[in-house]
Design an enzyme around this catalytic site. Structure first.
Site, PDB file in Angstrom:
ATOM      1  N   HIS A 157       0.420  -1.585   0.042  1.00 52.69           N
ATOM      2  CA  HIS A 157       0.254  -0.267   0.224  1.00 52.69           C
ATOM      3  C   HIS A 157       0.961   1.215   0.143  1.00 52.69           C
ATOM      4  O   HIS A 157       0.221   2.067  -0.254  1.00 52.69           O
ATOM      5  CB  HIS A 157      -1.071  -0.443   1.361  1.00 52.69           C
ATOM      6  CG  HIS A 157      -2.098  -1.048   1.035  1.00 52.69           C
ATOM      7  ND1 HIS A 157      -3.399  -0.765   0.963  1.00 52.69           N
ATOM      8  CD2 HIS A 157      -1.905  -2.229   0.871  1.00 52.69           C
ATOM      9  CE1 HIS A 157      -4.560  -2.044   1.180  1.00 52.69           C
ATOM     10  NE2 HIS A 157      -3.365  -2.616   0.758  1.00 52.69           N
ATOM     11  N   ASP A 365       3.628   9.239  -0.885  1.00 51.64           N
ATOM     12  CA  ASP A 365       2.207   8.951  -0.731  1.00 51.64           C
ATOM     13  C   ASP A 365       1.779   7.441  -0.993  1.00 51.64           C
ATOM     14  O   ASP A 365       2.055   7.492  -2.730  1.00 51.64           O
ATOM     15  CB  ASP A 365       0.964   9.798  -1.164  1.00 51.64           C
ATOM     16  CG  ASP A 365       0.084   8.934   0.598  1.00 51.64           C
ATOM     17  OD1 ASP A 365       0.379   8.449   1.271  1.00 51.64           O
ATOM     18  OD2 ASP A 365      -0.471  10.001   0.991  1.00 51.64           O
TER      19      ASP A 365
HETATM   20  C1  GDG Z   1      -1.729   3.234   3.044  1.00 50.13           C
HETATM   21  C2  GDG Z   1      -1.240   4.786   2.153  1.00 50.13           C
HETATM   22  C3  GDG Z   1      -2.724   4.577   0.306  1.00 50.13           C
HETATM   23  C4  GDG Z   1      -8.133  10.049   8.039  1.00 50.13           C
HETATM   24  N1  GDG Z   1      -8.197  11.664   9.225  1.00 50.13           N
HETATM   25  C5  GDG Z   1      -9.517  10.604   9.360  1.00 50.13           C
HETATM   26  C6  GDG Z   1      -9.952   9.026   8.534  1.00 50.13           C
HETATM   27  N2  GDG Z   1      -9.412   9.664   7.368  1.00 50.13           N
HETATM   28  C7  GDG Z   1      -9.526   8.653   6.485  1.00 50.13           C
HETATM   29  C8  GDG Z   1      -9.257   8.777   4.994  1.00 50.13           C
HETATM   30  C9  GDG Z   1      -9.063   8.366   4.375  1.00 50.13           C
HETATM   31  C10 GDG Z   1      -7.876   7.087   5.031  1.00 50.13           C
HETATM   32  O1  GDG Z   1      -8.174   7.584   6.583  1.00 50.13           O
HETATM   33  C11 GDG Z   1      -6.739   7.687   4.700  1.00 50.13           C
HETATM   34  O2  GDG Z   1      -6.279   6.883   4.108  1.00 50.13           O
HETATM   35  P1  GDG Z   1      -4.937   7.247   2.899  1.00 50.13           P
HETATM   36  O3  GDG Z   1      -4.214   6.624   1.596  1.00 50.13           O
HETATM   37  O4  GDG Z   1      -4.757   9.001   2.441  1.00 50.13           O
HETATM   38  O5  GDG Z   1      -3.506   7.129   3.303  1.00 50.13           O
HETATM   39  P2  GDG Z   1      -2.915   6.113   4.801  1.00 50.13           P
HETATM   40  O6  GDG Z   1      -3.769   6.586   6.167  1.00 50.13           O
HETATM   41  O7  GDG Z   1      -1.344   6.646   4.525  1.00 50.13           O
HETATM   42  O8  GDG Z   1      -3.261   4.792   3.618  1.00 50.13           O
HETATM   43  C12 GDG Z   1      -1.411   5.065   1.481  1.00 50.13           C
HETATM   44  C13 GDG Z   1      -3.349   3.416   1.274  1.00 50.13           C
HETATM   45  O9  GDG Z   1      -2.646   3.004   2.435  1.00 50.13           O
HETATM   46  C14 GDG Z   1      -4.878   2.517   0.953  1.00 50.13           C
HETATM   47  O10 GDG Z   1      -3.649   1.771   0.017  1.00 50.13           O
HETATM   48  O11 GDG Z   1      -3.990   4.827  -0.295  1.00 50.13           O
HETATM   49  O12 GDG Z   1      -1.024   5.979   0.490  1.00 50.13           O
HETATM   50  O13 GDG Z   1      -0.085   5.313   3.100  1.00 50.13           O
HETATM   51  O14 GDG Z   1      -9.731   7.359   4.138  1.00 50.13           O
HETATM   52  O15 GDG Z   1     -10.943   9.347   5.013  1.00 50.13           O
HETATM   53  N3  GDG Z   1     -11.115   9.530   8.637  1.00 50.13           N
HETATM   54  C15 GDG Z   1     -12.082  10.101   9.721  1.00 50.13           C
HETATM   55  N4  GDG Z   1     -11.884  10.398  10.456  1.00 50.13           N
HETATM   56  C16 GDG Z   1     -10.673  11.569  10.195  1.00 50.13           C
HETATM   57  O16 GDG Z   1      -9.953  12.031  11.181  1.00 50.13           O
HETATM   58  N5  GDG Z   1     -12.928   8.946   9.910  1.00 50.13           N
END
Ligand code: GDG
Length: 465
Positions: A157, A365
């Site tokens: 990921h 990312d």
């Molecule tokens: C890893 C990889 C890859 C965030 N703050 C809150 C919240 N979130 C949720 C978002 C989103 C998720 O968390 C974050 O996903 P991301 O993709 O932006 O980043 P990572 O957590 O680092 O995820 C990344 C991912 O895996 C999938 O393969 O895209 O590159 O690093 O869904 O909405 N959710 C809630 N409250 C928050 O304050 N409920």
């Protein structure tokens, strides 16, 4: 059809909205095959024996959940130490933050062996095993060593860095060799695939059989980019819910005379938060018409708080946002609302929709799902603008966003200014194109295309191969 077995460090209840689109999408595939989801229980046994852990079995609908406890020592070396103190920083290009303590690797291996032992006892010969993320790179090698011949795939990921960065990890040869025990390696972007190919070409004796096929250590490995998406329909439906509507109404009435900029992420040094705050400060300095109007809401949900680098980052952000508010704030307006808490998932679409501009500016990312959620949540008639780092995996797909180099503070500030003043027609055009892209490659496309490729991959564990 055999069962699907998903293995990841943590499990989420696929039936709960709060778990997010990935858990739901995997849950659906597991449900369809009556599958098994295996991982760490989240429990740490204070005086537990390293390499040992109790197995817990439960049922969620047709899906069997199997979780293992970890001893304190294993948790600290496998999870905090090697996974989040070595692999996470190095794979995000942050050698400076890596702690190459020689003691961590033992725990990492031990937990992968523990998982393999516990999992092997639950497997059936015709299962397909899909392992997720950097915590579990050597799992297939451990399972193969125990005689498991099932089809096995791995999805990373996070980014895969260029060969010379990877080579800084003392155990890089062992890690990369371990990947050859899988039949399919899925990565987020074409850039990651290129890095893998270059690593294999320079650091291993592998034969490059084709753009996506490599042979080494007696195995053939398929490697392909499968950019992960979101469940656009589910997220749109969430946006129509009462919680999201209330959030939207509250934001719109509170900020009726202001322009709202929004950042949402886990508090993590890969996400470029200090650089973003500095760009926002430059926006206020260089374009003073924004003073008294532009407001940045930055949600930084708590994450990995017992890793040192995260505590340092937290202090830096508190001090930066305090300084910006002190320098520019007025009695009736504060430029930065920095919130170190988690927002309920049901409310997120309302927050995204109320924002004129989303700042998604990670330094690195794997993909970044926040960028995609922001697009899905917009009103197509009056959409907000996405400012996106060129260093997010998502930038390969989301070409109609305003792409920035987050290290370049003044150009980022200039781009934010452009986003704030983008004419309606241009906003609509860009949003329409972006929405089409995230719909075409949503989380269901990701899951299906990965599993189809895994089913087609020549199985290295098959007898006689
Ligand atoms: C890893 C990889 C890859 C965030 N703050 C809150 C919240 N979130 C949720 C978002 C989103 C998720 O968390 C974050 O996903 P991301 O993709 O932006 O980043 P990572 O957590 O680092 O995820 C990344 C991912 O895996 C999938 O393969 O895209 O590159 O690093 O869904 O909405 N959710 C809630 N409250 C928050 O304050 N409920």
């Amino acid at each position: 059809m055999g069962r699907l077995v998903v293995v990841s460090n943590r499990l989420a209840d696929p039936r709960k909205t709060a778990s997010g689109g990935l858990a739901v999408a995997l849950g659906q595939a597991l449900e369809a095959s009556g599958g098994l989801w295996f991982g760490w229980s989240g429990h740490v046994v204070q005086d537990g024996t390293p390499g040992e852990g109790e197995l817990h079995l439960s049922q969620a609908g047709r899906v069997q959940l199997a979780t293992v406890d970890l001893s304190r020592e294993d948790h600290d070396s496998y999870y905090l130490g090697y996974s989040n103190g070595v692999l996470w920083p190095v794979f995000h290009y942050r050698l400076d933050l890596a702690d190459f303590d020689a003691g961590f690797i033992g725990g990492y291996r031990r937990v992968n062996q523990l998982f393999a032992r516990k999992l092997a006892g639950l497997l059936r010969p015709d299962d397909t095993i899909w392992v997720h993320d950097y915590h579990l790179i050597p799992l297939a090698a451990e399972l193969r060593a125990m005689g498991c011949q099932q089809r096995m795939g791995f999805f990373l990921h996070i980014p895969l860095p260029p060969p010379l960065l990877l080579a800084a990890v003392p155990e890089h040869e062992w890690l990369m060799r371990s990947l050859f025990s899988y039949d399919l390696l899925g990565l987020q972007s074409e850039a990651d695939v290129a890095h893998f190919s270059r690593y294999v070409g320079t650091e291993t004796p592998a034969d490059i059989l084709g753009e996506h096929e490599f042979r080494a250590f007696g195995n053939t490995l398929q490697v392909q980019a499968f950019p992960i998406g979101i469940d656009v329909d589910e997220f749109t439906a969430l946006g129509r819910g009462r919680d999201a509507q209330e959030m939207f109404d509250q934001m719109r009435s509170e900020y009726s005379r202001r322009r709202l900029l929004l950042g949402v992420e886990r508090l993590d040094y890969s996400k470029g938060l200090p650089q973003r705050l500095k760009a926002f400060r430059q926006l206020l300095q260089h374009y003073p018409e924004n003073v008294g109007s532009a407001t940045l809401i930055q949600i930084a949900s708590p994450s990995r708080e017992s890793v040192d680098a995260y505590a340092t980052l937290r202090q830096e952000l508190e001090s930066l946002s305090g300084a910006i508010n002190g320098d520019f704030g007025q009695l009736d307006w504060m430029p930065v609302r920095y919130i170190h808490r988690t927002v309920m998932r049901k409310r997120l679409p309302g927050l995204y929709r109320a924002a004129a501009v989303a700042l998604v500016t990670p330094l690195r990312d794997g993909m970044n799902l926040v960028a995609k959620e922001f697009i899905a949540a917009q009103d197509p008639d009056d959409p907000g603008v996405l400012v996106l780092s060129r260093f997010a995996g998502a930038a390969e797909q989301l070409r109609e966003a305003l792409l920035v180099n987050p290290y370049d503070t003044s150009r980022t500030a200039e781009t934010i200014q452009r986003a704030l003043h983008m004419p309606l027609e241009e906003r609509q055009g860009r949003h329409q194109a972006l929405l089409a892209r995230i719909k075409e490659r949503d989380v269901h496309w990701w899951r299906e295309s990965y599993l189809q490729a895994l089913a087609r991959a020549p199985a290295s564990g098959a007898p006689g191969s």
